[in-house]
Scaffold this motif. Structure first.
Motif, short mmCIF file in Angstrom:
data_model
loop_
_atom_site.label_atom_id
_atom_site.label_comp_id
_atom_site.label_asym_id
_atom_site.label_seq_id
_atom_site.Cartn_x
_atom_site.Cartn_y
_atom_site.Cartn_z
N GLN A 67 -10.26 8.76 -14.04
CA GLN A 67 -11.12 8.37 -13.19
C GLN A 67 -11.36 6.99 -12.74
N MET A 68 -11.06 6.27 -13.78
CA MET A 68 -10.99 4.73 -13.77
C MET A 68 -9.94 4.34 -13.02
N ARG A 69 -8.82 4.67 -13.18
CA ARG A 69 -7.62 4.20 -12.38
C ARG A 69 -7.93 4.64 -10.94
N LEU A 70 -8.14 5.81 -10.52
CA LEU A 70 -8.54 6.26 -9.28
C LEU A 70 -9.48 5.41 -8.63
N GLU A 71 -10.68 4.96 -9.21
CA GLU A 71 -11.70 4.06 -8.68
C GLU A 71 -11.16 2.77 -8.35
N ARG A 72 -10.26 2.38 -9.33
CA ARG A 72 -9.96 1.08 -9.28
C ARG A 72 -9.00 1.08 -7.98
N ALA A 73 -8.11 2.20 -7.92
CA ALA A 73 -7.16 2.08 -6.75
C ALA A 73 -7.87 2.25 -5.18
N LEU A 87 -0.74 8.64 -9.43
CA LEU A 87 -1.30 8.41 -10.60
C LEU A 87 -1.51 9.62 -11.54
N LEU A 88 -1.70 10.90 -10.82
CA LEU A 88 -1.83 11.88 -11.67
C LEU A 88 -0.67 12.52 -12.19
N GLY A 89 0.39 11.97 -11.49
CA GLY A 89 1.63 12.65 -12.34
C GLY A 89 2.05 11.85 -13.47
N ARG A 90 1.74 10.69 -13.67
CA ARG A 90 1.84 10.06 -14.83
C ARG A 90 1.19 10.87 -15.96
N GLY A 91 0.14 11.43 -16.01
CA GLY A 91 -0.28 12.36 -16.86
C GLY A 91 -0.33 12.02 -18.40
N ASP A 92 -0.18 10.60 -18.56
CA ASP A 92 -0.65 10.15 -19.96
C ASP A 92 -1.75 9.89 -20.44
N THR A 93 -2.94 9.90 -19.72
CA THR A 93 -4.20 9.49 -19.85
C THR A 93 -5.23 10.84 -20.05
N SER A 94 -6.46 10.05 -20.48
CA SER A 94 -7.58 11.21 -20.46
C SER A 94 -8.11 11.22 -19.18
N LYS A 95 -8.98 12.19 -18.81
CA LYS A 95 -9.66 12.27 -17.83
C LYS A 95 -10.54 11.09 -17.19
N GLU A 96 -11.17 10.38 -18.37
CA GLU A 96 -12.12 9.27 -18.02
C GLU A 96 -11.21 8.15 -17.45
N GLN A 97 -10.16 7.92 -18.29
CA GLN A 97 -8.92 6.96 -17.73
C GLN A 97 -8.40 7.22 -16.16
N THR A 100 0.62 -1.22 0.11
CA THR A 100 0.04 0.10 0.06
C THR A 100 0.96 1.38 0.00
N PRO A 101 0.28 2.23 -0.36
CA PRO A 101 1.15 3.45 -0.52
C PRO A 101 0.95 4.20 0.85
N PRO A 102 1.89 5.13 1.24
CA PRO A 102 1.95 5.75 2.71
C PRO A 102 0.77 6.30 2.78
N SER A 103 -0.10 6.87 2.03
CA SER A 103 -1.51 7.60 2.06
C SER A 103 -2.16 7.58 0.68
N MET A 104 -3.57 7.84 0.83
CA MET A 104 -4.30 7.59 -0.58
C MET A 104 -3.68 8.69 -1.43
N GLN A 105 -3.69 10.24 -0.56
CA GLN A 105 -3.05 11.10 -1.26
C GLN A 105 -1.92 11.00 -2.16
N ALA A 106 -0.86 10.16 -1.64
CA ALA A 106 0.18 9.77 -2.10
C ALA A 106 0.06 8.97 -3.42
N LEU A 107 -0.95 8.30 -3.46
CA LEU A 107 -1.33 7.45 -4.48
C LEU A 107 -1.96 8.08 -5.70
N GLU A 108 -2.93 9.08 -5.15
CA GLU A 108 -3.39 10.02 -6.11
C GLU A 108 -2.53 10.80 -6.95
N GLN A 109 -1.69 11.28 -6.15
CA GLN A 109 -0.52 12.11 -6.93
C GLN A 109 0.31 11.49 -7.97
#
Ligand code: 5GP
Length: 187
Positions: A144-150, A132-142, A121-130
């Motif tokens: 959102q799907m990644r975040l929900e999955r996480a 995932l967002l940091g990858r920046g290679d995907t659309s908004k929908e994708q 697990t990541p140190p915090s959900m916030q760290a994980l979200e950051q």
């Protein structure tokens, strides 16, 4: 009785699981990695039979009919499965590590009662979200799907035998190595 034990490792996507796993497996002849079959196309640098067995949907469905999988699951429109024969052959040589998602992990637990389930697990959900967002290679929908999955994956972690925090790669790998050693020492 087989020589090794079965370890299932899962983690929310973006948690750095592959890096940790590579560290855990480094120079370890006694640890075998289970190579999954998948219908998703190879990414750059991925090798057939090393990263995955890349198969067609037809072949995957045939393997399901032949009962060839210890477990399988659909994930982001692709199928992933663990060929059972390969796992049993590897268990004759040492302990086996499965890098699979929570749905697969719980199927394995049903069939192999002595499997040890470890969740990274990541140190915090916030760290994980950051991350995932940091990858920046995907659309908004994708995204959102990644975040929900996480979030869903994190929720499943409660059912694992161990939850290991990946605050720092070396420490996380060491913790997993210790868990493996502890279970391998058991009779
Ligand atoms: P990726 O496409 O990024 O390689 O993997 C996506 C997800 O599929 C990861 O969470 C990975 O652990 C999971 N996965 C890989 N192989 C298998 C498998 O054989 N069975 C299941 N259930 N999940 C898998």
């Amino acid at each position: 009785m087989s020589k090794g034990k079965l370890f299932v490792i899962s983690g929310a996507s973006g948690v750095g699981k592959s890096t940790v796993l590579a560290k855990v497996m480094e120079g370890r002849e006694d640890l075998k990695f289970s190579v999954s079959a998948t219908t998703r196309p190879p990414r750059p640098g991925e090798e057939e039979g090393v990263s995955y067995y890349f198969v067609t949907k037809e072949r995957f469905e045939q393997m399901i009919r032949q009962n060839a999988f210890l477990e399988y699951d659909a994930h982001m429109a692709n199928f992933y499965g663990t060929p059972e024969k390969q796992v049993d052959e590897k268990l004759e040589q040492g302990s086996v590590i499965l890098d699979i998602d929570p749905n697969g992990a719980f199927q394995v637990r049903q069939k192999r009662k002595d499997a040890v389930l470890i969740f990274i697990t990541p140190p915090s959900m916030q760290a994980l979200e950051q991350r995932l967002l940091g990858r920046g290679d995907t659309s908004k929908e994708q995204m959102q799907m990644r975040l929900e999955r996480a979030h869903w994956e994190m929720e499943q972690s409660k059912q694992y035998d161990y939850i290991v925090v990946n605050q720092q790669v070396d420490a996380c790998a060491e913790e997993i190595t210790n868990i493996i050693a502890k279970h391998c020492a058991e009779e």
